[in-house]
Scaffold this motif. Sequence first.
Motif, PDB file in Angstrom:
ATOM      1  N   THR A 182      -5.094 -45.060  -6.254  1.00 38.41           N
ATOM      2  CA  THR A 182      -3.410 -44.290  -6.626  1.00 38.41           C
ATOM      3  C   THR A 182      -1.963 -45.589  -5.921  1.00 38.41           C
ATOM      4  O   THR A 182      -1.297 -44.633  -6.018  1.00 38.41           O
ATOM      5  N   GLN A 183      -2.814 -46.330  -5.561  1.00 41.15           N
ATOM      6  CA  GLN A 183      -1.937 -47.635  -5.504  1.00 41.15           C
ATOM      7  C   GLN A 183      -2.365 -49.263  -6.350  1.00 41.15           C
ATOM      8  O   GLN A 183      -3.453 -49.454  -6.121  1.00 41.15           O
ATOM      9  N   ILE A 206      -8.909 -49.416   1.074  1.00 40.96           N
ATOM     10  CA  ILE A 206      -7.982 -50.119   0.409  1.00 40.96           C
ATOM     11  C   ILE A 206      -9.528 -51.787  -0.017  1.00 40.96           C
ATOM     12  O   ILE A 206     -10.025 -51.674   0.471  1.00 40.96           O
ATOM     13  N   LEU A 207      -9.125 -51.787  -1.627  1.00 45.07           N
ATOM     14  CA  LEU A 207     -10.785 -52.354  -1.719  1.00 45.07           C
ATOM     15  C   LEU A 207      -9.997 -53.895  -2.742  1.00 45.07           C
ATOM     16  O   LEU A 207      -8.419 -53.430  -3.309  1.00 45.07           O
ATOM     17  N   ASP A 267     -13.802 -53.985   0.854  1.00 40.16           N
ATOM     18  CA  ASP A 267     -12.886 -53.045   1.490  1.00 40.16           C
ATOM     19  C   ASP A 267     -12.356 -54.683   2.514  1.00 40.16           C
ATOM     20  O   ASP A 267     -12.159 -55.433   2.515  1.00 40.16           O
ATOM     21  N   THR A 268     -10.469 -54.167   2.343  1.00 39.61           N
ATOM     22  CA  THR A 268      -9.829 -55.631   2.651  1.00 39.61           C
ATOM     23  C   THR A 268      -8.927 -55.017   3.947  1.00 39.61           C
ATOM     24  O   THR A 268      -8.519 -53.659   3.718  1.00 39.61           O
ATOM     25  N   PRO A 283      -4.743 -54.914   4.184  1.00 40.97           N
ATOM     26  CA  PRO A 283      -3.877 -54.295   3.311  1.00 40.97           C
ATOM     27  C   PRO A 283      -2.580 -55.345   3.091  1.00 40.97           C
ATOM     28  O   PRO A 283      -2.080 -55.316   2.493  1.00 40.97           O
ATOM     29  N   ASN A 326      -3.415 -61.844  -4.550  1.00 41.28           N
ATOM     30  CA  ASN A 326      -4.589 -61.062  -4.729  1.00 41.28           C
ATOM     31  C   ASN A 326      -4.301 -59.594  -5.152  1.00 41.28           C
ATOM     32  O   ASN A 326      -2.477 -59.085  -4.699  1.00 41.28           O
ATOM     33  N   ILE A 327      -4.684 -59.192  -5.393  1.00 46.32           N
ATOM     34  CA  ILE A 327      -4.352 -57.666  -5.584  1.00 46.32           C
ATOM     35  C   ILE A 327      -5.749 -56.594  -4.765  1.00 46.32           C
ATOM     36  O   ILE A 327      -7.164 -57.044  -4.779  1.00 46.32           O
ATOM     37  N   LEU A 328      -4.690 -55.225  -4.601  1.00 47.38           N
ATOM     38  CA  LEU A 328      -5.179 -54.035  -3.722  1.00 47.38           C
ATOM     39  C   LEU A 328      -4.955 -53.485  -4.340  1.00 47.38           C
ATOM     40  O   LEU A 328      -4.323 -53.175  -5.049  1.00 47.38           O
ATOM     41  N   ALA A 329      -6.545 -52.705  -4.471  1.00 43.92           N
ATOM     42  CA  ALA A 329      -6.412 -51.375  -5.162  1.00 43.92           C
ATOM     43  C   ALA A 329      -6.694 -50.458  -4.181  1.00 43.92           C
ATOM     44  O   ALA A 329      -8.272 -50.126  -3.351  1.00 43.92           O
ATOM     45  N   TYR A 330      -5.830 -49.024  -4.054  1.00 43.96           N
ATOM     46  CA  TYR A 330      -5.622 -48.382  -3.470  1.00 43.96           C
ATOM     47  C   TYR A 330      -7.014 -47.395  -3.666  1.00 43.96           C
ATOM     48  O   TYR A 330      -6.191 -46.671  -5.217  1.00 43.96           O
ATOM     49  N   THR A 331      -8.353 -47.236  -3.191  1.00 45.02           N
ATOM     50  CA  THR A 331      -8.621 -45.554  -4.485  1.00 45.02           C
ATOM     51  C   THR A 331      -8.981 -44.873  -2.983  1.00 45.02           C
ATOM     52  O   THR A 331      -9.055 -45.002  -1.530  1.00 45.02           O
ATOM     53  N   SER A 332      -9.074 -43.591  -3.923  1.00 48.29           N
ATOM     54  CA  SER A 332      -9.461 -42.692  -3.134  1.00 48.29           C
ATOM     55  C   SER A 332     -10.911 -42.687  -2.337  1.00 48.29           C
ATOM     56  O   SER A 332     -11.797 -43.954  -2.154  1.00 48.29           O
ATOM     57  N   TRP A 391     -16.134 -55.005  -4.883  1.00 45.25           N
ATOM     58  CA  TRP A 391     -14.755 -54.627  -4.482  1.00 45.25           C
ATOM     59  C   TRP A 391     -15.503 -55.232  -3.265  1.00 45.25           C
ATOM     60  O   TRP A 391     -16.426 -53.642  -2.855  1.00 45.25           O
TER      61      TRP A 391
END
Lengths: 563, 208
Positions: free
Chosen positions: B83-84, A180-181, B172-173, B175, B154-160, B170
């Motif tokens: 992914t999200q 989660i970034l 790690d944060t 959730p 805040n915008i979170l990106a769930y990446t692989s 970027w």
Amino acid sequence: MTAKTPARRRARSVTRNTLTPSFINNMNSMQIASPARISSRTASTAVNDSPNPFISQSKSRNTSPVKRTVSGGIEVTHELKRQASSGVIRKGGIESRMNVVKNDYIPPPSAPETKVPRRSKSTASLRAEAQLEGDRFIPTRDIDSLAASLDRLAIQPMSSSPGHTARLAEATGINLHGRILSYHEAPPVPTDKTLQKQREAVAPLYARPGELPSSTGTVTNKSRKIPTQPERVLDAPGIVDDFYLNLISWSSQNVLAVALAENTYVWRADTGEVSHVGEAPQGSYVSSVDFSNDGAFLGVGIGTGDVELWDIESSTRLRTMTGHQAQVATLSWNGHILSSGCGDGSIWHHDVRMPRHKVMELNGHSGEVCGLKWRADGELLASGANDNVVNIWDGRVGDVAEGSRGHAKWTKRNHTAAVKALAWCPWQPSLLATGGGTNDATIHIWNSTTGARLHSLKTPSQVTSIQWCPHKKELLSTHGYPTNSLMIHAYPSLERVAEIRDAHDSRVLFSTLGPAGDVVCTGAGDENLKFWRVWELEKQKKKRAPKENNRLTSSRTGLMTIR
Amino acid sequence: MPTKQAPTRQAITLKGSTNLVTEFFKYAVNSVLFQRGVYPSDDFHMVKKYGQTVLVTQDLALENYLEKILNQVNKWLLTGSVTQLVLAVISKDTRTTLERWAFDIKLVNQEDSGAESTAPKPEAEIQAEIRNILKQIVTTVTFLPVIDEPTVFNILAYTSQSAEVPADEWVDTDPLAIEASKSQQVKLRSFSTDVHRIEAMVAYRYEG
């Protein structure tokens, strides 16, 4: 730019470093399927060997939010665990306290990443979907504990068969892959202050906060409905429009006394009947009225300086106490002591039982005394005068020797105008609220024990009277020109709870609180008395008096049977 | 439209679809920020998009901020490693998450659906689907709890795990989750291109 975050590798190596010591731990805490246990046992001998090709896959798995057990020489704090598991290591964190294995095995980038095959989502319920899609942070409790044990498995991949954790993750719907970034900067703040001010400046009047919220200029708190119209209006013809006088009083017997020029009337709130009590001597006028604490006697101050004592029931004058040389603008009872504030600045205590009624004289004011209030317990007496001074006197009368004099306990000179509005707080006896006249228009709240000024509130116009609510932490103030308003303030924030603007057509001069503490009666130069139900009682209290629908129900139950 | 050119369809569709999805995110995020009052409403101006008017911020700082994020999201979309995306609305004072707008991103498997047999999805249809989501974001105001405190997002990106992450940009944060017992979730509409499928959901704090 697009290099992998090194922190992640470090986190991984940390994990690896602690494999052996934590192994026993994990053995004990394992609680999932028995095959896992068997396989871990069989694999235990190979812990220190070089990893087989499968291990890299399971190791690249990121961790679940549940913290793993990291042991070793370092005390594992919650924070460290979180950092290790999330792959972010804060500065001065674990890396500075641990021997990090730098040369960890890194899977070749070309190695195909085994993805946990995702379950079809189309039919899954919302909740299951959220878990499947990596939104595993809204889990139920049992999933959580499952993830905890799963996570412990992940810490030592060699112990389990290669695909086991993946299968387990799939079965429990926990996505172990992925990070989660978020962007390293916080989003910009909405607007800078200057722009905000400009916006306010161009906003139309009705949209400005706190300006004129309604066409009637009435503000009420959203949390509670406060009627902005009087419940009842009584005509008070000839009431003297004089700031310095105190012409209305509401007794504990639910009787309201009002002085109209030279006449004194009582209005019985229970029955609504009006009776004439008495008349001031020819050529004079009534300058103040005050009910004794039991409501049986009415003290009446006369413009000539006399203080009269009246029986309400029989409407007879019991005695006249002479001696003051100027008008008696204010009276206050404490038991059998009736204190009178005089135009010459003196305050006298009259013992109404004694033939020589004057038992003490308090000299502390150089201007006309226009506010006088005993504290309910009779310990202290507060006085305010036209010389802008507030005095708090020790209430002990003690020996009733002739000519004894009292001394002010506190003298406060913060007001810049005449102080007529005085009120002792009923639920915190040390609190005294005072309000100043036109040039001051400020309410000060004092601690009478320490003498400290606790709060101050600037109001838009002269403060003519203050009433504390007995059952809420609020106080009401009445105001003169230009707002002619009633304001309710919260205590101790002094936030405005409600404001009823133009409550009267002219300045609101007098106010008195009903015995039940829910209705306030105000009088003004517009010859009206208005009753405002500003402090609604609790529900159960209201039930008792529904029969008196058409009347004011501001009576304390039980009091009616005394006489 | 590039989607109609059969020989190069595969490559172009991925890129075109990625741009389409990124653009959708821009308007979706703007809509949420406007509707939920994260930024003052007069920071936004109306723009014709997808056959309807959409409110887009004209606050330069915010515009640039979103631009930076969406650029990176675009790159991730191209490699299929995100992914999200989650837009979290957070209370400014207490830092608790009040709402989580989650957009799941899935790759539609071309081979499985019989690559050549299916005709490319017409642009108009995709736009209609996007329009429906944006409209739905507007209508959520009717049931979402009223927010009467200052908020930030805040915008979170769930990446692989294998995603290329620009270092230092970027991180790690957390959730920013809402406790399960205190949250309600509503699934919104979805839209799909030939390559991507976006499913939207809003979870909000509700202690009823």
